[in-house]
Design a protein around this motif. Structure first.
Motif, mmCIF file in Angstrom:
data_model
loop_
_atom_site.group_PDB
_atom_site.id
_atom_site.type_symbol
_atom_site.label_atom_id
_atom_site.label_comp_id
_atom_site.label_asym_id
_atom_site.label_seq_id
_atom_site.Cartn_x
_atom_site.Cartn_y
_atom_site.Cartn_z
ATOM 1 N N PRO A 14 1.065 -1.051 -0.068
ATOM 2 C CA PRO A 14 0.464 -0.118 -0.070
ATOM 3 C C PRO A 14 0.789 1.538 0.204
ATOM 4 O O PRO A 14 0.373 2.278 -0.896
ATOM 5 N N ARG A 22 -1.385 8.610 -5.519
ATOM 6 C CA ARG A 22 -2.794 7.933 -5.857
ATOM 7 C C ARG A 22 -3.448 8.516 -6.669
ATOM 8 O O ARG A 22 -4.285 8.884 -6.979
ATOM 9 N N PHE A 34 -4.251 1.234 -8.277
ATOM 10 C CA PHE A 34 -4.939 1.737 -7.001
ATOM 11 C C PHE A 34 -4.937 3.269 -7.144
ATOM 12 O O PHE A 34 -4.590 4.245 -6.665
ATOM 13 N N LEU A 286 -4.869 -2.699 -0.321
ATOM 14 C CA LEU A 286 -4.138 -2.405 -2.294
ATOM 15 C C LEU A 286 -6.169 -2.879 -2.399
ATOM 16 O O LEU A 286 -6.526 -2.068 -3.320
ATOM 17 N N MET A 289 -8.329 -0.005 -2.398
ATOM 18 C CA MET A 289 -7.938 1.051 -3.498
ATOM 19 C C MET A 289 -8.142 0.962 -5.063
ATOM 20 O O MET A 289 -8.694 1.960 -5.723
ATOM 21 N N ASN A 290 -7.919 -0.101 -5.307
ATOM 22 C CA ASN A 290 -8.385 -0.435 -7.067
ATOM 23 C C ASN A 290 -9.797 -0.603 -6.726
ATOM 24 O O ASN A 290 -10.134 -0.360 -8.139
#
Length: 392
Positions: A14, A22, A34, A286, A289-290
């Motif tokens: 991460p 990001r 991400f 993760l 985030m995806n």
């Protein structure tokens, strides 16, 4: 897109994505999934023409000239807009993009505008000359489609010799110093070829492979009955995980991804929990985030005639045309009810999806597949193979 090697083998943490804030424009390619802003990766189907006859082609491509394709100058105007909008990647696809004589010119223009340019191709038209040109203009990546070893691939592609020519294309890219990878669409007719694909990666030192789940679009709709069952899908994903881990353990690390079924994310995480992996919590971070499927938000499509779609499989619905309005204007115009819903489709999915604890991770999976199978855009994706116990 689920990065099996990133998640299961720990090639990404991460903190890697957080280091860049990001932001799509700052993230390196392997971390782009991400991003927080989800600036769209745009698939541009530059042509409907193709020199092969693939049985699962979502574009109904044929080897003939189609009227109305965007011209070079119209294409450059589109790329101007995409660059100004902040689209981080333009993926040149088709049909077969390399049948366009201006493909290299368009890729060069995209790179000059600050975008990453990649192509999705059957590889049969790439020789040393073409590869050298693609390298010179700064192409980031070439994804070459193979659907098995020679006999199976040539049957899927509808042209004998396509496997050998694709392998020649891979070699030409490698010799030119271009990153090249494989694309494989899983179904019952070629599920037994997955081990052979991994063997190819190792034997020919190919660094990347994407395993696509079947989407019921275009000629791919004719293969709906040949889609993997839920148990077959689980077995295929487990095999992909096992072979990926084996390569990493033996010092032959590859970037391995699965595409078009975001149930793969929770499935990897749950497997890691069963195995008591100390990295399971990081993998869940993760996956959040995806955000799972991003059709209509983090991925979009421009067709050969300028029509704009939520993704490359959603050709039956167009939000407008770049000949009439800029992509950036259409993409952000929430007066269109479907566009507005796709920006946050988790509020509209029904059935199992609505109650699923993985909704924030999966994003409701593929709406096109749900619509093709049930007639209801917001119904459950029939390809979700997670059990009721796993989603409860």
């Amino acid at each position: 897109m689920i990065g099996i090697s990133k998640l299961y083998c720990g090639t990404v943490e991460p903190s890697d994505a957080l280091r860049y804030g990001r932001e799509s424009g700052k993230l390196p390619s392997h971390l782009l999934q991400f991003s927080a802003d989800k600036k769209p990766v745009v698939v541009w189907n530059t042509t409907r023409r193709c020199n092969l006859k693939c049985v699962h082609c979502y574009a109904h491509a044929r080897d003939e000239v189609f009227a109305g394709e965007l011209t070079t100058e119209e294409g450059k105007a589109v790329l101007d807009d995409l660059a100004a909008f902040g689209a981080p990647v333009v993926l040149f696809s088709g049909g077969e993009p390399l049948v366009r004589p201006d493909l290299v010119q368009l890729a060069e223009y995209a790179v000059a505008k600050g975008m990453r340019a990649v192509i999705s191709t059957n590889g049969t038209l790439i020789d040393s000359k073409i590869a050298a040109q693609l390298k010179k203009v700064g192409l980031s990546y070439v994804g070459i489609s193979l659907d098995g070893m020679e006999e199976v691939n040539d049957r899927f592609r509808g042209v004998k010799g396509s496997f050998k020519r694709a392998m020649d294309g891979i070699k030409a890219c490698q010799d030119a110093g271009i990153k090249v990878g494989l694309r494989f669409t899983m179904n019952r007719l070629n599920g037994g070829e997955i081990p052979g694909i991994f063997d190819l990666l190792e034997k020919h030192q190919i660094p990347r492979v994407c395993f696509y789940h079947l989407v019921y679009a275009g000629r791919g709709s004719n293969l709906m009955k040949e889609d993997l069952s839920h148990e077959e899908t689980r077995s295929a994903v487990d095999l992909i995980i096992d072979r990926t881990a084996d390569l990493h353990a033996r010092g032959h690390a590859k970037e391995v991804l699965t595409v078009d079924n975001h149930a793969d994310g929770p499935y990897v995480y749950l497997r890691m929990l069963r195995e008591k992996s100390p990295r399971a919590a990081e993998v869940l971070e993760l996956l959040k985030m995806n955000e799972g499927n991003n059709s209509g938000r983090g991925i979009g499509c421009i067709s050969w005639d300028g029509s704009i779609h939520a993704d490359q499989f959603w050709r039956h619905y167009s939000f407008g045309n770049v000949r009439e309005r800029k992509f950036s204007e259409i993409w952000t115009d929430l007066s269109n009810p479907l566009m507005k819903k796709l920006k946050n489709k988790k509020e509209y999915v029904e059935g199992r999806c609505a109650q699923c604890r993985w909704l924030d991770v999966c994003g409701g999976n593929f709406r096109v597949r749900a619509e093709a199978a049930t007639g209801d855009l917001w119904a459950c994706d029939p390809a979700c193979y997670l059990t009721d116990e796993e989603i409860a």
